[in-house]
Design an enzyme around this catalytic site. Sequence first.
Site, short mmCIF file in Angstrom:
data_model
loop_
_atom_site.label_atom_id
_atom_site.label_comp_id
_atom_site.label_asym_id
_atom_site.label_seq_id
_atom_site.Cartn_x
_atom_site.Cartn_y
_atom_site.Cartn_z
N ASP A 191 21.60 30.75 -27.54
CA ASP A 191 22.49 31.91 -27.47
C ASP A 191 23.74 31.81 -28.33
OD1 ASP A 191 23.31 34.38 -26.48
OD2 ASP A 191 24.45 33.49 -24.85
N ASP B 16 25.60 30.53 -18.66
CA ASP B 16 26.81 30.48 -19.47
C ASP B 16 27.87 29.72 -18.69
OD1 ASP B 16 26.03 31.78 -21.84
OD2 ASP B 16 26.03 33.70 -20.80
N HIS C 115 19.31 29.96 -18.65
CA HIS C 115 20.54 29.89 -19.44
C HIS C 115 21.72 30.23 -18.53
CE1 HIS C 115 22.88 30.00 -23.11
NE2 HIS C 115 23.40 31.16 -22.75
ZN LIG Z 1 25.07 32.30 -23.44
#
Ligand SMILES: [Zn+2]
Length: 1067
Positions: free
Chosen positions: A378, A268, A266
Site C-alpha cells: 500500500d 494501517d 493490512h
Molecule cells: Zn495502508
Amino acid sequence: MASSYPRIVRDITVERCEKFLSRNFYSDVNLFSQLYKEREDSKKYIELYVYSVPDLKRIPFEEAIKSKYTKAERGDSFGPSWSTHWFHINVKIPGNWKNEEVHFLWDSDNEGMIWTVEGVPLQGLTGGYGNDRRVEYVLTRSCKGGETFEFYLEMACNGMFGNGNNTIGPPDPNRTFRLNTVELGVPNKDAWGLFYDFQIILDMAKEIPHDTVRSAQALYVANNIVNVFQPGDNKTILEGRKIAQEFLKNKNGSTQHKLTAVGHCHIDTAWLWPYDETKRKVARSWSTQVGLMEIYPDYKFVCSQAQQFEWLHEYYPKLFDKVKEKSDKGQFCTIGGTWVEMDCNLPSGESFCRQFLYGQRYFEHNFGKRSKVFWLPDTFGYSAQLPQIIKGAGLEYFFTQKLSWNNINKFPNTTFYWIGIDGTKVLTHMCPAESYVSQCTAGELINSVRNHKDKEYSNESLLVFGNGDGGGGPLASMIERLQRLKDIDGLAKVEMGSAEEFYERLEKNSKELVSWKGELYFELHRGTYTSHGRIKRYNRKSELLLRDVELLSTINFIKLQTENKDKDSTFNYPKKELDKLWKYVLLNQFHDVLPGSSIEMVYDDATKFYKEVEKTGNILLENALDELFKISKSAESAKKGLLAFNTLGWNRTEVIEVPVHEGLGKLPQLSKDKKSGFVLVNDVIGLGAQGVGLGIPDNFTQVNACVINDLFCLQNKYISAKFDKHGRLVSLIDLDLKSNRELIPEGQYGNKFNMYEDIPLFWDAWDVEIYHLQKGHEAGLGTVKIIETGPLRASLLLESKISKTSTLRQVISLTAVSPRIDFDTTVNWDENRQFLKVEFPFDINNDYATYETQFGFIRRPTHYNTTWDSAKFEVCGHKFADLSEYGYGVALLNDCKYGYAIHENVMRLSLLRAPKAPDAHCDIGTHKFKYAILPHACSFLESNVVREAYQLNVPLIIRTTSEEIAQAYDTRSYFTISNAPNVILDTVKRAEDSGEIIMRLFEAYGGHAKAILTSILPLEHIYETNILEDNTCHINYHRQNGAIINFRPFQVITLKVTLREQEWTFL
Ligand SMILES: [Zn+2]
C-alpha cells in the site's frame, strides 16, 4: 426434449440469481433466509452486563473485569466515538438444541473482541453490512443442550475505518452505536454450502466472457438451482448442491494459470484511528486468524510490520504465544522485514536501513527467521535506491500492487526484475488482481489472468486475500470459496500457500523476465511529499539529530575503551535510548503518518514522539559533547573559547551564529538584537573538532548589502544577487570570470511565491492533481529591508501578506564565504486547499533535472513530452534538486521539504498545502523552513551540491568551553575519507551485537571510487558487512596507509571496524 418455457434472458436471470442470495431483497424466502435453522435472542438465554470506560480510555483486561457492570440489552446505544465498553456475557444453550453447532451473533455496528474469562483474546467482531462484516463467533461445534458459556466482549466505538464520514472525512467525535443483534443461532450447514457454491457459479456466469460455453453453462446451472429451491425444505437445498457439484467438478487442462492465495490483513499502523486503536486492531484481527488456522490446517496467513508484533507481545502476551505457535507450524508467516510498512519516498537512506535492521532483527529474534519478501502492498511509490537496500538487508523479493492505482499510465509489468540506481536487481511481483484485499471471487481469478502482463514469461501469480486497511483479515467464507475454486474449468487454478515459496518458484521457473530500471514512481498521491509540513520537518531533523548523537557517542565510546580510562567518566554508549528514539522515528515513517494522510489524533501522538526524540536526542548530544569538549570542567575558567565539531566527513568553512557569552572575546559581527553574533569557522576538519578563533584574516573579502537603483543587493567575492523591493530575485551573477553571466532570464523573477488552487478529485491530503498547474497566481507581494551588512553575513528581511489570511517572513542571507543564498522562512498559514510554492527561473537548459534520493540521486524530465513525463509534474526530492547544463548549474536546497517540480528552466519547491481531510486542521499554523540556492560552476556531476546540501542540513556544532581546552583540543580527524570526493560517510554507530563500530558510506554521484579510510583511532580489522551487520568480507587495513574501499556507482557500503584493546563493557 422441447422446453416448455421461454429461453432464459441473460440480464434478467442474472438479477434473479443475485436476489436469490440477497440480504436486502426477499430475504424471507430466498436462500439467505435458510442460513440459520434456529435463532434465539431472549434474555432467558443471553444475559448482558456492561461497564462503560470513562474518558475514552482503553484499559487492560485485568482492570476491566474488576469494574462495576450494569445490565444491558439489545437496542441499547453506546458512544461517543472512541469510547470503550466492556460486556460480561452469560449464555445458556436452549435445552432442545442437541448436537448442533451454535453461533453467538453480535452486531453493534462497530468493532469488538471476545475474551475468555481468563483474559485470552479469542476473536474480533465487525458490525455493519460491509464486506468486512464478521458477526458470528462459534461457541461450540456440537452442543449438548442446556450448557452455559461465560465470556467478555470489549466494544470499541469506531468502525473498521474509524469515525469519519465518506471514508476519509475527519472523525465525528459524537457517534453512537446501536447494539442491533445479540443472539444465538444454529447454522444450516447445507444452506451455507450451497450459498458458497452459488456465489462462485453466479460470479462465473457474470465474469467469464459471455460468449463462452462456461459462462452460458454457469448461468443455466445457477438458474436451475433457483428453480429447484423451496424455502423450508432442506432436501431442495441438497438437490441444489448436487446440481452445483456437477458443474463445479469439471477441471482445467494442464496449461491453466496458477494462483497462490495468501491470507493477509493490512492493518494501517495509524490512519483514520490513532496508534492506540491499532494495538487493539492487531489483537482483534490476529486472534481471529489464529482461530481460522485451527479450523483450516492448510490456511496460511502473512503479516508484516515488526512494530505490530512488538505491541502484541507487550499488550497481549497470551495471544502472542498463540501466534508464535502458529508461526512455528508455518501458518502464521512473518513477512516484510521492516519495522513498519514505511513510506518509500521520504525517509532517508539511513532510515531505510534502520527499518530493515530493526524489522529483520525483531523477526529473527522472536520468530527465528528473517524475511525474504519485502512486502509493501500500500505504499505510495518506491525509491530507486530500494533494490540495493532490500538485497543488503537479506531479502530477495519485492511485493506491491499500489501502482495499479496510477491515474495516468498503466504500469506495464506484473512479474519482472526491478533494477535500482546501482544496478541491483530484485525479483518483483505485483499481484494482477490489483488488490491486497481480495475477497476470493471467481471474478478476481479471471482478472488475475486478464491483468497479468507477463503471462508468456511466467504463468503464476499471487492472490492476496482478506479484509484490510483497518484490519480484519480473511473471513471463513473466503477460505470456503477458495477450497471450491481450486481447479474449476474456466477459472485459474488456485491454492492456498506461502508467499515465499511462490517467489522461489517464480525465480526457478520464469523465463526471460523483463526489467524496470529506476524508481517505481506512483502516479497519484503526489501531495504526500508536502502535506503536514511540521511532521516532515521533524522527520528530517530527527534523522539528522540521531546521526550526530550516534557519531559523537561512538567516538566517546571508542576513546573510553581504548585510551587511558577516565576514572570520572560516567559515559556509556546510549544504546537503549537510541533504540527507543529510532523506533519512534521509524514508527512515524508509516505510510499514512509521514505522508500526511492520517487524522489529527495521529499527529498529536506523532508530535509527542518527535518531541521526545528532540528532547532526549539533544540531552544525549550534550552528554556526548560534555565528554568530548570537557564542558563541565571548564565552568570555573573565566576565559572562554569556542570549539566547533564538524560531524561531516570533509573540511568546512562557514559563518555561524553563536550566542554572546561572558568571558568570550569580542565577536566580529553582532546580530541585529545583539544577543548573538557571527564568527568565521575556517576550514574546520571533517569528523573532528577544533578551536574557533574570533578574528578575521587580513586579506578577507567581506560580504555586503546595499540598495542601488531601488534594488537590494547582496554581494560577496563569489556572487552578486539583486532583489526587487518585494524580495524577488531579479539578477544573479556568478563573479567568477569563467561563469560570469546573468542567471535570471530577462523579465522573470526568482524567489517568487505562487499559490495554486489545490482541489483534488477525492484523496484530499494525498493528491495534488495535474490540473492545479492551470490555476495558480502570484502570492501577495511583500516589502524588503536590509538588516545585516557584513562583514561576515549580509541579509535582507522580507515581510509579506501572501494572502488575506496568511503571512510570510523571510531572512535572505549571504555569508562572506559561500555563493549559497539562504532563505530562512516563517509562514503563518491559514488556507483552504491552497498550495504554496516558491519558484526560481534560471537561464539553464537541460531536458533532465536531478533530484536527491536515498544515498544517491535520480534524473527526471523537465518537459511534458509523453504522458509518462507529464505524470511526473510533482516529484519527491530530498535535500536538493539541481538544474545544470554543460559548465554551469544551480541547486535548490532545503532543510525539511520533499516536493519539487522542475519544468523547462523553472525550479519549484513545494512549501505548504491545506487539505481538509482526513485532518480538518492539516498544516494550519506556523511553519519554519529554510531553502537555499547554490549556483555552481560545472554540471551537477562535477559539483559540490551533495556536500552543500548536507551542510545546510547538518550545522556545525559549536560550544563554549574554557579557552585552554579550546586551544589545546586535538584537531585531528577521527575518521578521514580521502581520494574520493564522491564518497560520503553517512553513519557511524556502535554495532548492534558487539563493541565493534559500524560505518555506512555511499557513492553519491554515480561513479566508481577508490576511497581511502584512515583514522586516528586504534582500528584493527575492517570487515565489509551487509545492512544487518553480518560480515561479508575482510578489508585490508594498514595503520598508516588506512584501507582502500572500492565503490561501484551509487554503492552503499557498510563497514564493521574492530578496535585494538578489546575490553568491552556493555550496557
Ligand atoms: Zn495502508
